[in-house]
Design a protein around this motif. Structure first.
Motif, short mmCIF file in Angstrom:
data_model
loop_
_atom_site.label_atom_id
_atom_site.label_comp_id
_atom_site.label_asym_id
_atom_site.label_seq_id
_atom_site.Cartn_x
_atom_site.Cartn_y
_atom_site.Cartn_z
N LYS A 86 0.83 -1.20 0.00
CA LYS A 86 0.00 0.00 0.00
C LYS A 86 0.88 1.26 0.00
O LYS A 86 0.63 2.22 -0.74
N ARG A 87 1.90 1.23 0.82
CA ARG A 87 2.80 2.37 0.90
C ARG A 87 3.58 2.57 -0.41
O ARG A 87 3.78 3.68 -0.87
N ARG A 89 2.56 1.75 -3.26
CA ARG A 89 1.57 2.29 -4.20
C ARG A 89 1.44 3.81 -4.02
O ARG A 89 1.41 4.57 -4.98
N GLU A 90 1.38 4.22 -2.76
CA GLU A 90 1.29 5.67 -2.49
C GLU A 90 2.52 6.40 -3.03
O GLU A 90 2.41 7.46 -3.65
N LYS A 91 3.66 5.81 -2.77
CA LYS A 91 4.89 6.44 -3.24
C LYS A 91 4.91 6.53 -4.75
O LYS A 91 5.37 7.52 -5.34
N ASP A 93 2.28 6.73 -6.67
CA ASP A 93 1.34 7.78 -7.07
C ASP A 93 1.99 9.15 -6.96
O ASP A 93 1.83 10.00 -7.85
N THR A 398 2.64 1.86 8.84
CA THR A 398 2.27 2.07 7.44
C THR A 398 3.49 2.16 6.52
O THR A 398 3.35 2.40 5.34
N GLU A 400 5.61 4.54 6.59
CA GLU A 400 5.98 5.92 6.40
C GLU A 400 7.16 6.24 7.33
O GLU A 400 7.10 5.93 8.52
#
Length: 599
Positions: A86-87, A89-91, A93, A398, A400
């Motif tokens: 998930k992380r 994926r965020e990165k 994005d 998460t 982060e």
DNA sequence: GCGGATCAC
DNA sequence: TATGGTGATCCGC
């Protein structure tokens, strides 16, 4: 505990196809500026990019038998639903947004840009760089061979064990033995040093030599020297190495990958040959160009080093974000030919960090922090440094990552002095749910100065009071760094200003290795000169106790190859075991035991 | 000087 | 089920 991973197989030297430029990876074809593939949907494209991104760092650095897209997909599938994924994926994005911002900026600037002028400027830089080109030296990069079998399946260093297992179900994990690695590395180093006493090791498993003096002395060709050197290493340690021979470190490093494993590749010291060599080389192969820079450059139409020349005007236009000069050096194959071991005083920080199962209990977290402060204290003592800036790092559940730091008005090196500051920094962040904690000391002072008597004096000195003399011959190293700032850049510099190459195009960094000292193979720290094997073992034991589980680490050297049935120690393993055996920590006695035999 | 990011090994 | 540790550099603020 970390593990080595090997796929079982018969003789490796025969199964491995010659390494060639990757034709089976997701890199668009070289040279002429490739238009975006029209038939692929944007969404699918993004997904492929992300899978590639997720697959991590070393993936694109070398050739591979298996289809890379398939490997990437397996990695993505295995990771799915995890917080890690998930992380990532965020990165990804964020990266996509960043690239979009850069593209907008580029189009904006292009409207008013004087491209011929930008191109001319780039040509001038090229001419200047050419004038500095040094082809007189024969630099060798050597790299110990590892991961022969598993590599074919897409298994890479840094990969989580369970992912590797998915890629290669019959994978066998072997508990690694860092003491043996260290010993093996030392033996290799001793052999190499006969060819260049200034040998510069970059970690346990690679190093640079300048063999020019040796060649002159023995009236030998470079390739003969390196053949000789490799044979000597194999004869004396049982380990095979790959080598690259070239006029500078940048090229030598790239070359050492060309005939891996157990091979060598020489690039002639001729400007035309060098440039032809670089032209079709994927930009990702250039040290310093990582997965992010690769994506950014790709969006600018740069996939190969040759593309840098094609797009030099636009890169100049975007110099601030891309670093024109560094890229031109990559295109030209220009790099440093200076081979020297790193200096102790070049160190900038000493730190310690640990990963653990998610913690949110504040008492527990602070206990962990104190534990880390204690470890840091012993590392500071061992390395002989104190620092005046405490930096706390934590990674949320998460994934982060955050850092918090405070500068002190004196140099400290004990847990009793460090912990209270770290605690204060961290408490401001509560409540937390974290999986990693670390403390790093920066703004160091060398307590182990050349004159012992000076130590006390320095220990009491105040920041700013004393400045260490920097070495005059700061070797900037070869790495290219591609930088791109955030998209919100309100001040629109005019193209001509933005194009100024002198400003700061060159962005380099290096990671010095320390000379003449024992490096702990686990934490990588440098142990004091005169450290005995027993001391080393004790330190290693303490490191091992805290080592995190099952991740394939980078510095691993292949010492054993494991067949489905049994582990067969290589000569060096037996030897080093005897040497280190004097007082082997318990953990080490279990080394080379099969952990998961793929049953 | 601080915090986030990127990269190498 | 599950994804490391150490050190460096650069940028924007």
């Amino acid at each position: 505990m970390a593990y080595n991973a090997y796929a079982s197989s018969s003789k490796h030297t025969l199964d491995i196809p010659e390494l060639q430029l990757p034709t089976n990876v997701a890199v668009p074809p070289p040279s002429p500026p490739p238009p975006a593939p029209p038939q692929v949907s944007t969404q699918a494209r993004k997904e492929t990019d992300f899978h590639r991104y997720l697959a991590g760092q070393s993936v694109m650095k070398s050739g591979l038998t298996r289809d890379q897209a398939e490997v990437n997909k397996i990695i993505a599938d295995a990771s799915k639903d995890s917080k890690f994924f998930k992380r990532e994926r965020e990165k990804d994005d964020l990266l996509v947004k960043r690239i979009e911002g850069l593209m907008r900026k580029k189009e904006e600037l292009e409207k008013r840009a004087n491209l011929p002028k930008l191109e001319k400027e780039a040509n001038e830089i090229i001419a200047k760089l050419e004038a500095t080109r040094d082809l007189s030296q024969k630099i060798v990069h050597v790299d110990l061979d590892a991961f022969y079998e598993a590599r074919k399946y897409g298994v890479r260093s840094g990969m989580a064990g369970f992912i590797a297992k998915k890629l290669c179900p019959h994978l066998i994990f072997v508990k690694n033995n860092f003491a043996d690695y260290s010993e093996a590395s030392k033996q290799v180093r001793e052999v190499l040093a006969r060819y260049d006493e200034n040998l510069a090791m970059a970690g346990l498993d690679e190093g640079y030599l300048n063999i020019t003096p040796y060649m002159t002395l023995h009236d030998m060709s470079a390739s003969d020297v390196v053949s000789h050197l490799r044979a000597a290493v194999e004869a004396e340690t049982g380990l095979t190495i790959s080598a690259g021979i070239a006029p500078n470190k940048l090229l030598a490093k790239i070359c050492s990958d060309k005939n891996k494993p157990d091979g060598q590749f020489e690039l002639e010291g001729d400007a035309k040959v060098v440039k032809a060599f670089m032209r079709d080389l994927p930009i990702r192969r250039v040290p310093g160009v990582g997965r992010v820079a690769e994506r950014i450059l790709s969006s600018m139409g740069v996939q190969t080093c040759g593309d840098v020349y094609t797009h030099r005007a636009v890169i100049n236009l975007m110099d601030h974000h891309l670093g024109l000069q560094g890229l031109l050096k990559a295109y030209l194959g220009i790099g440093s030919s200076v081979v020297q071991p790193g200096r102790r005083e070049e160190r900038k920080s000493v730190g310690c960090e640990r990963t653990f199962s998610d913690k949110s209990n504040e008492t527990e977290i602070l206990e962990m922090l104190e534990h880390i402060a204690q470890e840091l204290e012993s590392d500071l003592a061992r390395t002989g440094f104190a620092g005046r800036c405490v930096c706390v790092k934590y990674k949320a559940h998460t994934y982060e990552v955050k850092t918090r730091q405070v500068s002190l008005n004196k140099f400290v090196n004990t847990a009793a002095e460090i912990y209270p500051h770290a605690k204060e920094l961290l408490e401001k962040e509560f409540p937390l749910k974290i999986r990693l904690l670390g403390i790093r000391m920066t703004h160091l002072k060398d307590l182990q100065g050349p004159q012992g008597g000076l130590d006390k004096f320095l220990a009491e000195s105040v920041p700013g009071r004393k400045k260490r003399l920097r070495s005059a011959s700061q070797d900037p190293g070869d790495d290219i760094r591609v930088i791109s700032s955030d998209e919100d850049d309100e001040t629109h510099r005019r193209p001509s200003e933005s194009a100024s190459p002198q400003r700061k195009a060159m962005r380099m960094h290096r990671s010095p290795s320390l000379a003449d000292a024992m490096n702990c193979p686990i934490c990588g720290k440098t142990l004091k000169n005169g450290t005995t094997n027993v001391d080393l073992n004790r330190h290693i034991d303490s490191c091992l106790r805290a080592t995190s589980p099952e991740v394939i680490s980078d510095d691993e050297i292949e010492i054993v190859k494991v067949s489905r049935s049994a582990a067969q120690p290589s000569p060096v393993q037996k030897r080093s075991k005897q040497k280190v055996k004097a007082k082997p920590p318990d953990k080490l006695q279990n080394a080379f035991q099969l952990m998961m035999s793929g049953k």
